[in-house]
Design a protein around this motif. Structure first.
Motif, PDB file in Angstrom:
ATOM      1  N   LEU A   1       0.861  -1.183   0.000  1.00 34.20           N
ATOM      2  CA  LEU A   1       0.000   0.000   0.000  1.00 34.20           C
ATOM      3  C   LEU A   1       0.891   1.225   0.000  1.00 34.20           C
ATOM      4  CD1 LEU A   1      -2.754   1.396   0.124  1.00 34.20           C
ATOM      5  CD2 LEU A   1      -2.626   1.272   2.621  1.00 34.20           C
ATOM      6  N   SER A   2       0.827   1.995  -1.079  1.00 39.45           N
ATOM      7  CA  SER A   2       1.579   3.234  -1.198  1.00 39.45           C
ATOM      8  C   SER A   2       0.651   4.410  -0.975  1.00 39.45           C
ATOM      9  CB  SER A   2       2.218   3.352  -2.592  1.00 39.45           C
ATOM     10  OG  SER A   2       2.835   4.618  -2.765  1.00 39.45           O
ATOM     11  N   ARG A   3       1.047   5.284  -0.049  1.00 39.35           N
ATOM     12  CA  ARG A   3       0.292   6.488   0.270  1.00 39.35           C
ATOM     13  C   ARG A   3       1.241   7.677   0.250  1.00 39.35           C
ATOM     14  NH1 ARG A   3      -3.835   7.943   0.234  1.00 39.35           N
ATOM     15  NH2 ARG A   3      -4.561   8.409   2.326  1.00 39.35           N
ATOM     16  N   PRO A   4       0.734   8.896   0.212  1.00 39.86           N
ATOM     17  CA  PRO A   4       1.631  10.057   0.129  1.00 39.86           C
ATOM     18  C   PRO A   4       2.627  10.147   1.286  1.00 39.86           C
ATOM     19  CG  PRO A   4      -0.628  10.698  -0.353  1.00 39.86           C
ATOM     20  CD  PRO A   4      -0.683   9.284   0.123  1.00 39.86           C
ATOM     21  N   GLU A   5       2.196   9.769   2.504  1.00 35.73           N
ATOM     22  CA  GLU A   5       3.042   9.938   3.682  1.00 35.73           C
ATOM     23  C   GLU A   5       3.915   8.723   3.971  1.00 35.73           C
ATOM     24  OE1 GLU A   5      -0.324   9.859   3.885  1.00 35.73           O
ATOM     25  OE2 GLU A   5      -0.784  12.011   3.734  1.00 35.73           O
ATOM     26  N   GLU A   6       3.482   7.536   3.566  1.00 26.82           N
ATOM     27  CA  GLU A   6       4.249   6.326   3.847  1.00 26.82           C
ATOM     28  C   GLU A   6       3.825   5.211   2.908  1.00 26.82           C
ATOM     29  OE1 GLU A   6       3.639   4.560   7.690  1.00 26.82           O
ATOM     30  OE2 GLU A   6       1.490   4.334   7.411  1.00 26.82           O
TER      31      GLU A   6
ATOM     32  N   LEU B   1       2.292  -3.510 -12.301  1.00 24.69           N
ATOM     33  CA  LEU B   1       1.060  -2.751 -12.525  1.00 24.69           C
ATOM     34  C   LEU B   1       0.891  -1.694 -11.447  1.00 24.69           C
ATOM     35  CD1 LEU B   1      -1.537  -2.162 -13.996  1.00 24.69           C
ATOM     36  CD2 LEU B   1      -2.616  -4.101 -12.818  1.00 24.69           C
ATOM     37  N   ALA B   2       1.193  -2.039 -10.184  1.00 21.90           N
ATOM     38  CA  ALA B   2       1.113  -1.054  -9.109  1.00 21.90           C
ATOM     39  C   ALA B   2       2.081   0.098  -9.357  1.00 21.90           C
ATOM     40  CB  ALA B   2       1.413  -1.711  -7.766  1.00 21.90           C
ATOM     41  N   ALA B   3       3.272  -0.204  -9.864  1.00 18.41           N
ATOM     42  CA  ALA B   3       4.241   0.851 -10.156  1.00 18.41           C
ATOM     43  C   ALA B   3       3.742   1.765 -11.270  1.00 18.41           C
ATOM     44  CB  ALA B   3       5.584   0.230 -10.544  1.00 18.41           C
ATOM     45  N   ARG B   4       3.101   1.195 -12.282  1.00 18.17           N
ATOM     46  CA  ARG B   4       2.532   2.004 -13.358  1.00 18.17           C
ATOM     47  C   ARG B   4       1.448   2.940 -12.818  1.00 18.17           C
ATOM     48  NH1 ARG B   4       2.641  -0.018 -18.928  1.00 18.17           N
ATOM     49  NH2 ARG B   4       4.290  -1.576 -19.143  1.00 18.17           N
TER      50      ARG B   4
ATOM     51  N   ASN C   1      -0.544   7.097  -4.925  1.00 16.54           N
ATOM     52  CA  ASN C   1      -1.414   6.048  -4.393  1.00 16.54           C
ATOM     53  C   ASN C   1      -1.351   4.793  -5.259  1.00 16.54           C
ATOM     54  OD1 ASN C   1      -2.738   7.334  -2.104  1.00 16.54           O
ATOM     55  ND2 ASN C   1      -3.733   8.665  -3.600  1.00 16.54           N
ATOM     56  N   ALA C   2      -1.171   3.647  -4.605  1.00 13.96           N
ATOM     57  CA  ALA C   2      -1.200   2.366  -5.302  1.00 13.96           C
ATOM     58  C   ALA C   2      -1.314   1.261  -4.268  1.00 13.96           C
ATOM     59  CB  ALA C   2       0.055   2.154  -6.149  1.00 13.96           C
ATOM     60  N   PHE C   3      -1.892   0.132  -4.684  1.00  9.82           N
ATOM     61  CA  PHE C   3      -1.944  -1.018  -3.797  1.00  9.82           C
ATOM     62  C   PHE C   3      -1.911  -2.301  -4.623  1.00  9.82           C
ATOM     63  CE2 PHE C   3      -6.486  -0.117  -4.586  1.00  9.82           C
ATOM     64  CZ  PHE C   3      -6.972  -1.370  -4.950  1.00  9.82           C
ATOM     65  N   ALA C   4      -1.489  -3.372  -3.956  1.00  8.50           N
ATOM     66  CA  ALA C   4      -1.543  -4.711  -4.536  1.00  8.50           C
ATOM     67  C   ALA C   4      -1.707  -5.689  -3.386  1.00  8.50           C
ATOM     68  CB  ALA C   4      -0.282  -5.026  -5.333  1.00  8.50           C
TER      69      ALA C   4
END
Length: 373
Positions: A14-19, A138-141, A150-153
């Motif tokens: 889970l990628s978020r702006p803060e962490e 795909l999450a990196a894209r 924002n991204a998640f897998a």
């Protein structure tokens, strides 16, 4: 575990702006919130990660990982540049049928015996790629195209044989639940308008959304439901009277930041996510009637419009609404993606179709394909 090692035995990101948060390995799999929560209470694992389905009566995919990491800042990984050769192979339903579904829902809402004030209807696209795509690629894209990263897998294997090797991958803008210590917050989004590449038209779209009685009413249902669910769990709850505009690269949304203090220190982020899901933002209101209507029209949504996130041993965590996402096949070549919109009495079928088309752009643009007319 370095970011570049995610493809080895990673089960969650889970990628978020803060962490950004990621996990690898799987000590235990759980297909229910209760089982995962019981395991967390025993203190045998650092966290629970994974995904909740749209319909909580269906199996979840929750994992107690071997390794769980939290790192400051958004996840940074350069996406693969190779063309995956993706194309849309089928639409479910076709655009004209979706418009008919919207019209039917509007009539059901207008019927005083229908029992619904709002229902969220979605359509899905089947996509096929000529080259295999890992969930992390795909999450990196998706992260590279989102202004906030924002991204998640999430590995879906814990939900049973039907989901073995599948991953839910997306870039959602909507926080279902965020908990740190005794502070809980959420940021529901409901009421949408497409972004435009023309700055003047883009600002006009935002202004119309902010002033739209239809969208403000739709948004109000969500805020009211979340406040009602959280109030019994909190000693105090702050709910702004007016929504604000929130933007993604493809959409404008009405959003409201809600914040409270948890009454029981034993309440975890996973408990909170299960308590408030599904919200009217992705289901409708009242929930039972809207959910039944959705299931009768669309069938099982799986993990679309569910939640994806994590909860650590202290009970802290974050769960996002799983929209702007896709279910990626084990072979990395097939995927299904969804887009939906809230239907109320004033909804226009053509406008609702256009809204889903705009929302599809998040996933499709990451695959360098355009939605067919």
């Amino acid at each position: 575990m370095a970011d570049d090692d995610l493809h080895h035995d990673a089960v969650f990101l889970l990628s978020r702006p803060e962490e950004h948060v990621y996990a690898s390995g799987a000590r235990h799999h759980f297909d229910s919130v209760h089982a995962a929560r019981t395991h967390l209470d025993h203190g045998d694992s650092p966290a629970i990660v994974g995904a909740l389905p749209f319909d909580l009566r269906r199996p979840c995919s929750l994992i107690a990982p071997r390794d769980f990491r939290r790192r400051p800042g958004r996840w940074c990984r350069s996406p693969a540049t190779a063309d995956v050769g993706a194309r849309v192979t089928a639409a479910h339903p076709e655009p004209e049928q979706h418009e008919r579904h919207v019209a039917d829902a509007v009539r059901a809402i207008a019927d005083p015996c229908g029992g619904m004030s709002k229902v969220v209807l979605a359509r899905r696209l089947s996509v096929q790629a000529t080259s295999a795509l890992s969930p992390w690629d795909l999450a990196a894209r998706l992260a590279a195209r989102d202004h906030a990263g924002n991204a998640f897998a999430a590995d879906l294997s814990a939900a049973g044989s039907e989901y073995e090797g599948h991953h839910l991958v997306g870039s959602t803008p909507e926080v279902l639940i965020h908990k740190r210590g005794d502070v809980v917050s959420c940021h529901p989004l409901a009421g949408s308008a497409p972004r435009s590449t023309d700055p003047t038209a883009d600002q006009e779209n935002a202004r119309r959304l902010a002033d739209s009685p239809k969208d403000r009413r739709e948004h109000g249902y969500v805020v009211e439901a979340l406040a009602s669910s959280l109030a019994p769990l909190c000693t105090d709850l702050e709910v702004p009277a007016e929504p604000t505009l929130t933007s993604t690269p493809t959409m404008w949304h009405l959003g409201t930041g809600i914040r409270g203090r948890i009454a029981d220190p034993g309440t975890t982020a996973l408990d909170l996510a299960a308590a408030v899901h599904p919200t009217p933002a992705i289901c409708g209101t009242p929930t039972p009637a809207a959910r039944d209507h959705i299931l009768s029209v669309e069938g099982d949504r799986g993990f679309y419009a569910g939640a994806v996130g994590w909860c650590d041993a202290r009970g802290d965590g974050e769960w996002m609404v799983s929209i702007r996402c896709a279910d990626l096949d084990p072979d990395g070549r097939g995927l299904i993606t969804w887009a939906g919109g809230g239907i109320v009495a004033e909804s226009d079928p053509a406008d609702e179709l256009a809204e889903t088309s705009a929302k599809f752009r998040t996933v499709l643009s990451a695959l360098d394909i355009e939605l067919p007319a």
